[in-house]
Design a protein around this motif. Sequence first.
Motif, PDB file in Angstrom:
ATOM      1  N   LYS A  91       0.868  -1.552   0.187  1.00  0.00           N
ATOM      2  CA  LYS A  91       0.084   0.010  -0.161  1.00  0.00           C
ATOM      3  C   LYS A  91       0.878   1.235   0.243  1.00  0.00           C
ATOM      4  N   SER A  94      -3.577   6.405   0.721  1.00  0.00           N
ATOM      5  CA  SER A  94      -4.709   6.930   0.794  1.00  0.00           C
ATOM      6  C   SER A  94      -5.689   7.966   0.750  1.00  0.00           C
ATOM      7  N   LYS A  96      -9.087  10.145   1.325  1.00  0.00           N
ATOM      8  CA  LYS A  96     -10.828   9.981   1.461  1.00  0.00           C
ATOM      9  C   LYS A  96     -11.202  11.499   0.615  1.00  0.00           C
ATOM     10  N   ASP A 286      -5.912   0.887  -8.367  1.00  0.00           N
ATOM     11  CA  ASP A 286      -6.510   1.833  -6.556  1.00  0.00           C
ATOM     12  C   ASP A 286      -8.083   1.040  -6.201  1.00  0.00           C
ATOM     13  N   TYR A 294     -13.305   6.248  -0.447  1.00  0.00           N
ATOM     14  CA  TYR A 294     -11.901   6.260   0.155  1.00  0.00           C
ATOM     15  C   TYR A 294     -12.001   5.443  -0.981  1.00  0.00           C
ATOM     16  N   GLU A 296      -7.475   3.744  -1.431  1.00  0.00           N
ATOM     17  CA  GLU A 296      -6.349   3.078  -1.444  1.00  0.00           C
ATOM     18  C   GLU A 296      -5.218   2.937  -2.450  1.00  0.00           C
ATOM     19  N   ARG A 297      -4.303   3.127  -2.569  1.00  0.00           N
ATOM     20  CA  ARG A 297      -3.567   3.133  -4.043  1.00  0.00           C
ATOM     21  C   ARG A 297      -2.278   2.137  -3.264  1.00  0.00           C
ATOM     22  N   TRP A 298      -2.365   1.045  -4.356  1.00  0.00           N
ATOM     23  CA  TRP A 298      -1.578  -0.515  -3.994  1.00  0.00           C
ATOM     24  C   TRP A 298      -0.317   0.047  -5.393  1.00  0.00           C
TER      25      TRP A 298
END
Lengths: 376, 270
Positions: A91, A94, A96, A286, A294, A296-298
Amino acid sequence: MDVPHFLCSTEQFDRLLALIKNEGYKLLGPTLRDEAIVYDELQSASDLPIGWMDEQDPGRYRLKRRNDGAYFGYNLGQHSWKQFLFPPKEKLWSIKKESSSKLAVFQEVEPAIEKMAFIAVRACEIQALLIQDKVFNHKGASYTQYNKRREQLFILAVNCTRSVNTCFCPSMNAGPHVTQGYDLALTEIIEENSHYFVVAVGSERGSSLCDQLKLQTAESSHCDKAYGLVEKNSMGMKRRVDNEHVHEMLMKSWECKRWDELASRCINCANCTLVCPTCFCSDTQDKVSLDGQYVERWQSWESCFNLSHSYLNGQSIRSSAQSRYRQWLTHKFGTWWDQFGLSGCVGCGRCITWCPVGIDVTEELDELKNELDAKT
Amino acid sequence: MLTPEIYQVQSNTQETPDIFTLVLSPRDKKRAPDFMPGQFTMLYCFGIGESAISISSDPRQPHELSYTIRAVGHVTRGLQKLKKGDEVGVRGPFGSHWPLVKKGSDVVLIAGGVGLAPLHSALLYLMSHRQDYKKIKLLYGSKKPEDVLYSQEMKLWQEQGVEVALTVDVADSSWKGEVGVVTRLIENAISSPKETLALLCGPEIMLKYAIDELLRAQVEQDNIHIAMERNMQCAVGFCGHCLYGPHFICKDGPIFPYTKIHAQLAIKEL
């Protein structure tokens, strides 16, 4: 022998691992699982595949019982150490949404970094680590999480006194002698009535562990014996790559027919790039929460054998299998030199063993050269 | 480096049926980073992803960055929907820039389609340093008359001494200019080839033919510079998507001297 050398019994080795563990390191090393050697957490030396050996050929991997209690009587499995420093999935950040148009701030991920000790790292694998250090650190950027994990890394290396059929580290100048980048480097010696290790010290941390164990200083005869075993192994390896000329050869090979022939066998499974200890391509995704508020970038491992790798403006640049295999081979053995000043291959042979159709890169490089030679 | 900063959309203007211009400013009224024409940033559209987009604005504007973008994939279509006040992520600037230091020369800018966007920034730079250069010429090819970008601005450029030659692939009754590929305009545009700096941006096939024409017109190889495009995800040389032979387009490019990539340009599917 410029570095200090000590002798270490098998009992002392067990204590050595316990000492490293007590210093807060997570021990990672070879274990036996699903009929293969895989790198995983070790609790003690007894978790090592003691008394096992591997047989490897193009597209073939088998484990066998040895007739001795060797701690390190096998070579490599499909795993490489890169999974711990450059994880298959990581990860990055992230964020929001605060309202329909506003965003909160990007939260950079600060991973909880564990102190890791890699146990039984082979010479080719150290070379691979040093290569990835270069890839992830250049004058424009550095990969922070990688570096945080790397800085604390303890490396207990093992000199290979045997090899499998797919090994070719000597021709890549990457082994089998461990010469750099280690804290301690062991050579295992098994004789009729004795079983011990000659330990070379490569760092202060390594030296302090030897002191704590009160290891006996090795005689030059022990060092010579250890060196001789590794040298004999080196001389015995048959596969080779003409590392000095392969870059130049590949830069003339773009139109070779051999690429078509290769593409007729290659199934584009990407195994070679996943088992390769130096391949560094990654992808980002994403992950969006169900309410869409929300993200998260992985980052995850990617392979140049995937069509998506070269996607641009609605199509893939490298749409043929030929061009994708060519990309891999010309990069690994060729243009890697232009980018990093050395080859991207360390001669570990994993790509040969774990290729489901047994494509052998050393053979393919020879065939490309033969085709070019025939033209001139 | 891999984590974006938040920017606010100042305006979003539709330029042509599928091309729009987004003007962004850093949130909290911060100064935008310095950049040079030809550099790119990664634009992040919430929940969709990132895309590498060249900056098309004037580098002297300290508080905003503008981008002229073709809506072609998920991210760019997402960006197209943004309204004033919406927030996005920006990383960068990254990469090499146009070599705008060769004073006293003619400059010819050759663009195809949305390839005019990265050259737009160079053009604004050249006009603000107008006295440093001799002739400035823009050769620009579009598919159809309605695809011509920045048509309002072009009069201003011409007033400031930029010669503009346009061509379209397919004309209609309103079109008074040339019809055909942009490379056909090159021969007539080069008057002192040894003193000409050529800056190219467009589809790869256009670049190849344009280079042939420039070399035929005896423009020096060293003075030809090209903007290259590949899939870019990290923008800092880690992810491997933009590998182009020995080059990482993101950090060694996207602007290359022709002499550095001429061998690669000849290789298919590289």
